[in-house]
Scaffold this active site. Structure first.
Site, mmCIF file in Angstrom:
data_model
loop_
_atom_site.group_PDB
_atom_site.id
_atom_site.type_symbol
_atom_site.label_atom_id
_atom_site.label_comp_id
_atom_site.label_asym_id
_atom_site.label_seq_id
_atom_site.Cartn_x
_atom_site.Cartn_y
_atom_site.Cartn_z
ATOM 1 N N ARG A 57 0.855 -1.196 0.000
ATOM 2 C CA ARG A 57 0.000 0.000 0.000
ATOM 3 C C ARG A 57 0.888 1.242 0.000
ATOM 4 O O ARG A 57 1.656 1.448 0.949
ATOM 5 C CB ARG A 57 -0.902 0.007 1.224
ATOM 6 C CG ARG A 57 -1.870 1.180 1.317
ATOM 7 C CD ARG A 57 -2.670 1.110 2.611
ATOM 8 N NE ARG A 57 -3.376 -0.173 2.744
ATOM 9 C CZ ARG A 57 -3.906 -0.613 3.872
ATOM 10 N NH1 ARG A 57 -3.787 0.116 4.989
ATOM 11 N NH2 ARG A 57 -4.527 -1.779 3.905
ATOM 12 N N ASP A 113 -3.647 -8.526 3.151
ATOM 13 C CA ASP A 113 -5.019 -8.781 3.595
ATOM 14 C C ASP A 113 -5.616 -9.819 2.663
ATOM 15 O O ASP A 113 -5.584 -9.639 1.431
ATOM 16 C CB ASP A 113 -5.863 -7.509 3.529
ATOM 17 C CG ASP A 113 -5.410 -6.436 4.506
ATOM 18 O OD1 ASP A 113 -4.787 -6.784 5.527
ATOM 19 O OD2 ASP A 113 -5.684 -5.251 4.246
ATOM 20 N N GLU A 115 -8.039 -8.060 13.188
ATOM 21 C CA GLU A 115 -8.535 -8.274 11.829
ATOM 22 C C GLU A 115 -8.159 -9.673 11.367
ATOM 23 O O GLU A 115 -6.965 -9.963 11.166
ATOM 24 C CB GLU A 115 -7.942 -7.227 10.879
ATOM 25 C CG GLU A 115 -8.306 -5.804 11.249
ATOM 26 C CD GLU A 115 -7.592 -4.738 10.439
ATOM 27 O OE1 GLU A 115 -8.034 -3.576 10.471
ATOM 28 O OE2 GLU A 115 -6.582 -5.066 9.767
ATOM 29 N N HIS A 121 1.467 -2.157 5.676
ATOM 30 C CA HIS A 121 1.324 -2.472 4.255
ATOM 31 C C HIS A 121 2.332 -1.693 3.409
ATOM 32 O O HIS A 121 2.793 -2.189 2.374
ATOM 33 C CB HIS A 121 -0.090 -2.123 3.777
ATOM 34 C CG HIS A 121 -1.134 -3.121 4.172
ATOM 35 N ND1 HIS A 121 -1.410 -4.251 3.420
ATOM 36 C CD2 HIS A 121 -1.984 -3.159 5.220
ATOM 37 C CE1 HIS A 121 -2.398 -4.931 3.996
ATOM 38 N NE2 HIS A 121 -2.752 -4.290 5.097
#
Length: 233
Positions: A101, A152, A212, A145
């Site tokens: 990311r 993910d 998560e 990220h």
């Protein structure tokens, strides 16, 4: 949580989230950063790269995502390919939601989180949490990220031919205690499905973020003090 501050500190430690901003690499391409396109390393990955489109908690494509591709630093990418091959031998496969990311994307998330007026995706992604709390463990100002070793993902069941998503109890990016990996409120089957993914990822060196069920970081991180900001293309 009985002691929210202590618990949050523990969660951040588990995922390698750092208080100080990492150094941003001058790399402008995946090759310069030492990253690989994960989908080229093993067959059967399902790509559902949410931030390249509007199906995400912001309700729009995220700056920095110009294509739905999954890049990771080479050691993490190769480890994830091994996870995929091991799962395929059991009749399963991985669905990828987000990988590397860019820093600019993280900054756009933080800016979005500070805008209380923009809540177009609340009903789907954070119906039970006030948006002002999303920076408390869900959206990080410096994301792992961006360091190229966090992914993910979800789990597919391909044993009957067509691959279908296993029920994990929530969808991806559901900001809610129900998405905590060890939530006491999920069904036995949902817990079993999460455990299948957890075991497969642990076997190749990936550690889960407890808030998560979909979030994993490769250990040891290849560049723990370096973030990257080239766009995903």
């Amino acid at each position: 949580m009985r002691n929210r501050g202590h618990a949050l500190a523990l969660l951040l430690a588990c995922t390698g989230v750092q208080a100080a901003a990492p150094t941003v690499s001058p790399a402008t391409t995946p090759a310069q950063a030492g990253m690989l396109d994960v989908a080229t390393l093993a067959p059967g990955f399902s790509l559902d790269m949410r931030y390249a489109g509007s199906d995400n908690f912001t309700g729009r494509p995220v700056p920095g995502y110009d294509a739905p591709r999954c890049y990771l630093l080479a050691p993490a990418a190769q480890a994830l390919a091994r996870v995929q091959r091991a799962l395929q031998a059991q009749g399963h496969a991985l669905r990828l939601y987000d990988c590397y990311r860019p820093v600019r994307s993280v900054q756009s998330f933080v800016a979005w989180a500070h805008d209380p007026a923009d809540q177009q995706a609340k009903a789907r992604y954070y119906p039970n949490i006030d948006k002002s709390r999303l920076l408390d463990g869900y959206i990080a100002e410096h994301s792992g990220h961006s360091r190229g070793a966090t992914v993910d993902l979800g789990l597919l069941d391909c044993r009957q031919g067509d691959c279908v998503e296993r029920d994990m109890g929530t969808g991806f990016d559901r900001f809610d205690p129900l998405a905590h990996t060890d939530s006491p409120d999920i069904t036995p089957q949902q817990r079993h499905n999460r455990q299948l993914l957890l075991d497969a990822m642990r076997a190749e060196g990936f550690a889960n973020y407890p808030m998560e069920w979909w979030h994993y970081t490769f250990r040891p991180e290849p560049t723990p003090d370096t973030a990257y900001d080239f766009p995903v293309r």
